[in-house]
Design a protein around this motif. Structure first.
Motif: not given
Length: 173
Positions: A115-117, A126-129, A149-156, A171-173
């Motif tokens: 998933x990280x790859x 793909x330049x997805x923000x 992986x650094x994801x943040x829950x935004x809702x449901x 986005x990774x730095x």
């Protein structure tokens, strides 16, 4: 269609992400027939081999129509272990990063590595923000992975008739 394309093959230290082939059907059908593997995927139902075949064909069609999609994940010089990649279809809540592993491959870090790859491809090639993952609330291992992986829950959101937590991967730095 997005004018950006994903590589057809991505290699990591231990894995090869590649398109599905007919030779994957037996192993992938075994994973998708396992109720423990499928309980949080789609509608939560295990799939018979003919539905798994259609699923594989749909994933290949996604690649043909979008230029990216779900990769089969296999060990280098080894067996198929699952899938990872992107779902980006009309009516879906967003550009989703998804993953699935056969039960015998759980707990070895393959999902995170794959998933990280894939996430790197989403951001770089793909330049997805905005990349999301939708995870059923009881799926603690996938929630743990998304957060690692650094994801943040935004809702449901509602996904195929049932609630799912919406995680956003920065986005990774």
């Amino acid at each position: 269609m997005n004018d950006k394309l994903a590589p057809r093959v991505v290699e990591t230290e231990r894995l090869v992400l590649r398109q599905f082939s007919p030779a994957d059907h037996a192993d992938y059908s075994r994973f998708c027939a396992d109720p423990d593997v499928m309980r949080y995927v789609g509608t939560g139902q295990a799939n018979p081999p003919e539905i798994t075949w259609r699923s594989m064909a749909g994933m290949l069609g996604h690649w043909a129509m979008r230029g990216y999609g779900i990769w089969a994940v296999q060990l280098r010089d080894g067996p198929l272990v699952g899938h990872t990649g992107f779902i980006d279809v009309p009516g879906w809540p967003g550009f989703e990063l998804a993953w699935l592993l056969g039960r015998e491959h759980w707990g070895q870090g393959y999902a995170r590595e794959a998933a990280t790859a894939a996430l790197r491809v989403a951001h770089d090639a793909l330049q997805r923000d905005r990349v999301i993952s939708m995870i059923r609330p009881p799926n603690a291992p996938s929630i743990k992975l998304a957060k690692a992986m650094g994801a943040v829950q935004e809702g449901e959101v509602e996904m195929l008739g049932a609630p799912a937590l919406l995680f956003v991967h920065p986005r990774h730095q």
